[in-house]
Scaffold this motif. Structure first.
Motif, PDB file in Angstrom:
ATOM      1  N   UNK A 292     -11.156   5.693  -8.140  1.00  0.00           N
ATOM      2  CA  UNK A 292      -9.844   5.117  -9.174  1.00  0.00           C
ATOM      3  C   UNK A 292      -8.203   4.560  -8.488  1.00  0.00           C
ATOM      4  N   UNK A 293      -7.546   4.287  -9.291  1.00  0.00           N
ATOM      5  CA  UNK A 293      -6.296   4.469  -8.902  1.00  0.00           C
ATOM      6  C   UNK A 293      -5.267   5.571  -9.082  1.00  0.00           C
ATOM      7  N   UNK A 294      -4.609   5.348  -8.408  1.00  0.00           N
ATOM      8  CA  UNK A 294      -3.587   6.672  -8.467  1.00  0.00           C
ATOM      9  C   UNK A 294      -3.238   6.405 -10.378  1.00  0.00           C
ATOM     10  N   UNK A 295      -2.738   6.998 -11.494  1.00  0.00           N
ATOM     11  CA  UNK A 295      -2.311   7.378 -11.923  1.00  0.00           C
ATOM     12  C   UNK A 295      -0.572   7.286 -12.298  1.00  0.00           C
ATOM     13  N   UNK A 296      -0.238   5.878 -13.526  1.00  0.00           N
ATOM     14  CA  UNK A 296       1.700   5.283 -12.935  1.00  0.00           C
ATOM     15  C   UNK A 296       0.683   4.069 -11.727  1.00  0.00           C
ATOM     16  N   UNK A 297       0.105   3.519 -11.042  1.00  0.00           N
ATOM     17  CA  UNK A 297      -0.015   3.143 -10.677  1.00  0.00           C
ATOM     18  C   UNK A 297       0.068   1.437 -11.248  1.00  0.00           C
ATOM     19  N   UNK A 298      -0.494   1.531 -12.074  1.00  0.00           N
ATOM     20  CA  UNK A 298      -0.381   0.452 -13.264  1.00  0.00           C
ATOM     21  C   UNK A 298       0.443   0.144 -14.568  1.00  0.00           C
ATOM     22  N   UNK A 299       1.319   1.040 -14.531  1.00  0.00           N
ATOM     23  CA  UNK A 299       2.122   0.730 -15.313  1.00  0.00           C
ATOM     24  C   UNK A 299       1.788   1.862 -16.852  1.00  0.00           C
ATOM     25  N   UNK A 300       1.987   2.375 -17.897  1.00  0.00           N
ATOM     26  CA  UNK A 300       1.818   2.880 -19.354  1.00  0.00           C
ATOM     27  C   UNK A 300       1.031   1.996 -20.068  1.00  0.00           C
TER      28      UNK A 300
ATOM     29  N   UNK B  47       0.551  -1.469  -0.180  1.00  0.00           N
ATOM     30  CA  UNK B  47      -0.294  -0.040  -0.259  1.00  0.00           C
ATOM     31  C   UNK B  47       1.018   1.538   0.165  1.00  0.00           C
ATOM     32  N   UNK B  48       2.013   0.982   0.636  1.00  0.00           N
ATOM     33  CA  UNK B  48       3.476   2.322   0.958  1.00  0.00           C
ATOM     34  C   UNK B  48       3.167   2.920  -0.931  1.00  0.00           C
ATOM     35  N   UNK B  49       3.512   1.683  -1.252  1.00  0.00           N
ATOM     36  CA  UNK B  49       3.943   2.381  -3.129  1.00  0.00           C
ATOM     37  C   UNK B  49       2.598   2.825  -3.720  1.00  0.00           C
ATOM     38  N   UNK B  50       1.146   2.891  -3.371  1.00  0.00           N
ATOM     39  CA  UNK B  50       0.097   3.304  -4.228  1.00  0.00           C
ATOM     40  C   UNK B  50      -0.096   4.734  -2.730  1.00  0.00           C
ATOM     41  N   UNK B  51       0.055   5.029  -2.100  1.00  0.00           N
ATOM     42  CA  UNK B  51       0.607   5.877  -1.098  1.00  0.00           C
ATOM     43  C   UNK B  51       1.086   6.875  -2.070  1.00  0.00           C
ATOM     44  N   UNK B  52       2.379   6.348  -1.469  1.00  0.00           N
ATOM     45  CA  UNK B  52       3.856   7.434  -2.292  1.00  0.00           C
ATOM     46  C   UNK B  52       3.108   8.169  -3.608  1.00  0.00           C
ATOM     47  N   UNK B  53       2.743   6.651  -4.804  1.00  0.00           N
ATOM     48  CA  UNK B  53       2.263   7.396  -5.958  1.00  0.00           C
ATOM     49  C   UNK B  53       0.941   8.534  -5.590  1.00  0.00           C
TER      50      UNK B  53
ATOM     51  N   UNK C   5     -10.210  17.553  -7.285  1.00  0.00           N
ATOM     52  CA  UNK C   5     -11.619  16.361  -8.133  1.00  0.00           C
ATOM     53  C   UNK C   5     -11.425  15.348  -8.878  1.00  0.00           C
ATOM     54  N   UNK C   6     -10.151  15.548  -9.479  1.00  0.00           N
ATOM     55  CA  UNK C   6      -9.739  15.191 -10.828  1.00  0.00           C
ATOM     56  C   UNK C   6      -7.896  14.170 -11.009  1.00  0.00           C
ATOM     57  N   UNK C   7      -8.254  13.913  -9.406  1.00  0.00           N
ATOM     58  CA  UNK C   7      -6.892  13.646  -8.942  1.00  0.00           C
ATOM     59  C   UNK C   7      -7.197  11.925  -8.768  1.00  0.00           C
ATOM     60  N   UNK C   8      -7.368  11.195  -9.521  1.00  0.00           N
ATOM     61  CA  UNK C   8      -7.395   9.860  -9.282  1.00  0.00           C
ATOM     62  C   UNK C   8      -6.875   8.611  -8.564  1.00  0.00           C
ATOM     63  N   UNK C   9      -7.553   8.300  -7.392  1.00  0.00           N
ATOM     64  CA  UNK C   9      -7.245   8.025  -6.221  1.00  0.00           C
ATOM     65  C   UNK C   9      -7.795   8.573  -5.123  1.00  0.00           C
ATOM     66  N   UNK C  10      -8.340   9.805  -5.754  1.00  0.00           N
ATOM     67  CA  UNK C  10      -9.245  10.033  -4.536  1.00  0.00           C
ATOM     68  C   UNK C  10     -10.052  10.192  -4.496  1.00  0.00           C
ATOM     69  N   UNK C  11     -11.274   9.354  -2.991  1.00  0.00           N
ATOM     70  CA  UNK C  11     -12.983   9.116  -2.999  1.00  0.00           C
ATOM     71  C   UNK C  11     -13.274  10.525  -3.156  1.00  0.00           C
ATOM     72  N   UNK C  12     -13.081  11.390  -2.004  1.00  0.00           N
ATOM     73  CA  UNK C  12     -13.618  12.662  -1.550  1.00  0.00           C
ATOM     74  C   UNK C  12     -12.963  13.846  -1.025  1.00  0.00           C
TER      75      UNK C  12
END
Length: 386
Positions: free
Chosen positions: A165-173, A20-26, A65-72
């Motif tokens: 969603x998920x942070x951009x870059x967490x699933x590759x390119x 989870x730390x990887x995703x949080x950092x991103x 509001x446009x940052x993927x990975x943010x719920x609210x």
């Protein structure tokens, strides 16, 4: 003493385990990039991220509001978790009519229960404004109290939904085949929401298509960067290939062959850009080139990576609604033709076969030189919001 802060809550990241730390950092990196150029400070602690010491609240909320990975997000007042401080902070809100107080205790060791905190805070509000009325079923205003483990409390009214969603870059390119239509920008948005960083490729057929058609695609890519971050857009000169297909191939198979060439080139550019997949805006049955058979024939030449089609099960109205939401619609409907409409046959084949498509391509002879020339003459445009 209270501080005005913007609380950021993340989305699916809480489901992640040891990584989870990887995703949080991103996510934190993407938040900081989104707020670039705005006067503010940020704090990141456990599952509560904060923006504070800011001036332009509306702009910050719009960007987050446009940052993927943010719920609210919520505009909140932050105070000590002492019940006296909470009651004083709640009284700062200008309320009218009916209200209700909800309390969440992330700190389960807090000496009061959630119900007791709500009752004491509600009592303080009524004492300061006896005209107010508590309505636990249908209140005009809800005040939320969130007591955290670090000894602080947040008091806020609304939770503003964000993109999730998920942070951009967490699933590759991935490499997005970006035309000037409605579908492909929506497809790119949807895959970025799943964590893919995007590059894009566009095929143009100058002079059959105008510079305005190319600029339209650049504008679409720029709109997408609000959600995806920077995009490298590769523009491929496709005129010579289309002319050869028009000259050599049977009319009703032209669109099929054109799309197979696009996919060949896209796969090679994807490797040059270190992309692990292709993305397009195909929707099943929408046009002749998007029947089950057409997609099978087009997909046949891709050997080294998946092709994602996030719009495949959407109807046109659903795609339009998404385009309106992400603000690509007005640009997509501008009347500038893309290269797929050049040399369009009267009756394109709807049930092509791989064998027939390969036979049509053999009429072109050694077409590798055509592909190489197109890729060698590509133009790469870096698109990033300043």
């Amino acid at each position: 003493m209270t501080d005005k802060v913007i609380i950021i809550r993340y989305a699916e990241l809480y489901l992640k385990g040891k990584n989870r730390g990887f995703f949080e950092k991103l996510l934190i990196e993407n938040i900081c990039k989104s707020l670039k150029g705005i006067e503010c400070k940020t704090r990141f602690n456990r599952s509560r991220y904060e923006v504070y010491d800011y001036t332009d609240e509306a702009e910050i909320l719009q960007r987050l509001q446009k940052v993927f990975g943010i719920h609210s997000v919520s505009v909140a007042r932050k105070c000590d978790a002492d019940i006296g401080a909470i009651c004083e902070t709640v009284k700062e809100y200008d309320l009218n009519g009916t209200f209700k107080i909800n309390t969440n205790r992330a700190d389960k060791s807090y000496p009061l229960t959630s119900v007791e905190v709500s009752a004491k805070a509600g009592g303080a509000v009524l004492a300061s404004n006896p005209k107010l009325v508590v309505d636990v079923h249908n209140p005009q205003t809800i005040i939320n109290i969130d007591i955290r483990e670090d000894g602080c409390a947040y008091i806020f009214k609304d939770k503003i939904p964000c993109s999730g969603g998920m942070p951009v870059g967490s699933a590759g390119k991935g490499l997005l085949l970006l035309s000037g239509g409605l579908d492909s920008p929506v497809a790119g948005y949807m895959m970025a929401k799943r964590g893919l960083k995007l590059d894009a490729i566009h095929f143009h057929s100058y002079p059959y298509t105008s510079e305005k058609a190319k600029q339209k695609v650049i504008d679409l890519a720029e709109i997408l960067t609000d959600y995806t971050g920077p995009i490298n857009l590769t523009c491929i000169p496709f005129t010579k290939i289309q002319e050869e297909i028009h000259r050599c191939c049977t009319s009703n198979y032209m669109i099929t062959i054109v799309r197979r060439f696009m996919m060949r080139i896209a796969e090679r550019v994807a490797h040059l850009n270190d992309c692990g997949c292709l993305i397009n805006g195909e929707s099943l049955g929408q046009v002749a080139s998007q029947t089950l058979q057409s997609i099978t024939v087009t997909n046949d030449i891709i050997k080294t990576m998946p092709v994602f089609r996030p719009c495949i099960g959407m109807d046109k109205q659903e795609i339009i609604e998404t385009a309106l939401k992400i603000k690509t619609y007005d640009t997509s409907i501008l009347p500038y033709e893309d290269c797929c409409t050049v040399f369009l046959p009267d009756s394109p084949v709807t049930k092509p076969t791989i064998l027939r498509a390969e036979a049509e391509e053999r009429k072109l002879g050694d077409f590798e030189a055509l592909i190489k020339e197109a890729i060698d003459n590509r133009e790469v445009i870096h698109i990033e919001k300043v």
